[in-house]
Design an enzyme around this catalytic site. Sequence first.
Site, PDB file in Angstrom:
ATOM      1  CE1 TYR A 223      -3.351  -2.727   0.344  1.00 47.33           C
ATOM      2  CE2 TYR A 223      -3.938  -1.856   2.492  1.00 47.33           C
ATOM      3  CZ  TYR A 223      -4.157  -2.748   1.463  1.00 47.33           C
ATOM      4  OH  TYR A 223      -5.194  -3.635   1.552  1.00 47.33           O
TER       5      TYR A 223
ATOM      6  CD  GLN B  37      -7.938  -7.097   5.113  1.00 42.81           C
ATOM      7  OE1 GLN B  37      -7.809  -6.257   4.228  1.00 42.81           O
ATOM      8  NE2 GLN B  37      -7.167  -7.116   6.177  1.00 42.81           N
TER       9      GLN B  37
END
Length: 294
Positions: A52, A160
């Site tokens: 990210y 997730q």
Amino acid sequence: MGPEPMEYKELGATGVRLPVIGLGTWQYKGGVGPLREGIALGACLIDTAESYGTEEIVGKSLRGIRDQVFVATKISPRHFKHSDVISAADRSLQRLQIDHIDLYQLHWPNCAVPIDETMGAMEDLVDRGKVRFIGVSNFSLVELKQARAVLRKHSIVSNQVRYSLIDRSIEVRLLTYCRQNNITVIAYSPLARGIQNIKGRDPHGILSKVAAMTGKTQSQVALNWCISKSPVIAIPKSNSIGHVVENCKASNWRLSAGELRLLDEGIRFKRRGRAEAALRRAARCVGQKLGYIQ
Ligand code: NAP
């Protein structure tokens, strides 16, 4: 008046309590402020990933309050070989400026590296005290079972996955399996990457009707719908303090059975079937084996 108390759910069967609303950081550009505000309101779970580019800002937001925050990050599939797992974790620790990761998640499955090699490295990281808990992300039911089967000492405590009012692919099989096996489901993109995407599939304006009925905002209703399922917590991302404050207030109240039914039935959603999921998995696998997808 102090902040409204956050609601918590146990992470797997670890005894660790996590807030039902955490803080996502994919494409996060809000600086330290919104993260610190969220933590102050009880959203003391921050989710990031080596891919990210936000581990540094997460690290900054932890200064002086590291012990109050549960830090979750992810390792990219291209680093799933044993020695790469160890060095990727070290790099994340350095960027985050912390001495252990609370939850280290495999970001996506990688069928080009044997899962027992990757999981062996993850267990080594736990044994060395660099990681507290092992999680996965974007693992199908089949992939989750395979990953669990090769673990020797530790367990997978979370998966997730994408989950929102308009993408309910995980419902039924994966959600049920996770509930039965003490695996927390961390819902990503719980606002469908923008509330307008939910409204685009809500021809009868159900979301705004339920918001009016409950006195909550549409985002709060969408998030509360996610966390109304037993093993699910959600990690919305917001660059703004105002939205973070709003999202934290999605906790600690309940949509009624009737309101849940209205949302379930009134909003158009996608639920990938087994065949579509298997096809996508096979395509990803071929790409990974040929080196097109990392
Ligand atoms: P999301 O949280 O569903 O939506 C983010 C969008 O919603 C942003 O445009 C944000 O804008 C807006 N928003 C947030 N709160 C709002 C509010 N109260 N009212 C109106 N708009 C609001 O999407 P996401 O970022 O894809 O998912 C959340 C997190 O999940 C990520 O940040 C990441 O940590 C994780 N994730 C994981 C994976 C994976 O493969 N494991 C994939 C995707 C995401 P503002 O910033 O302007 O508030």
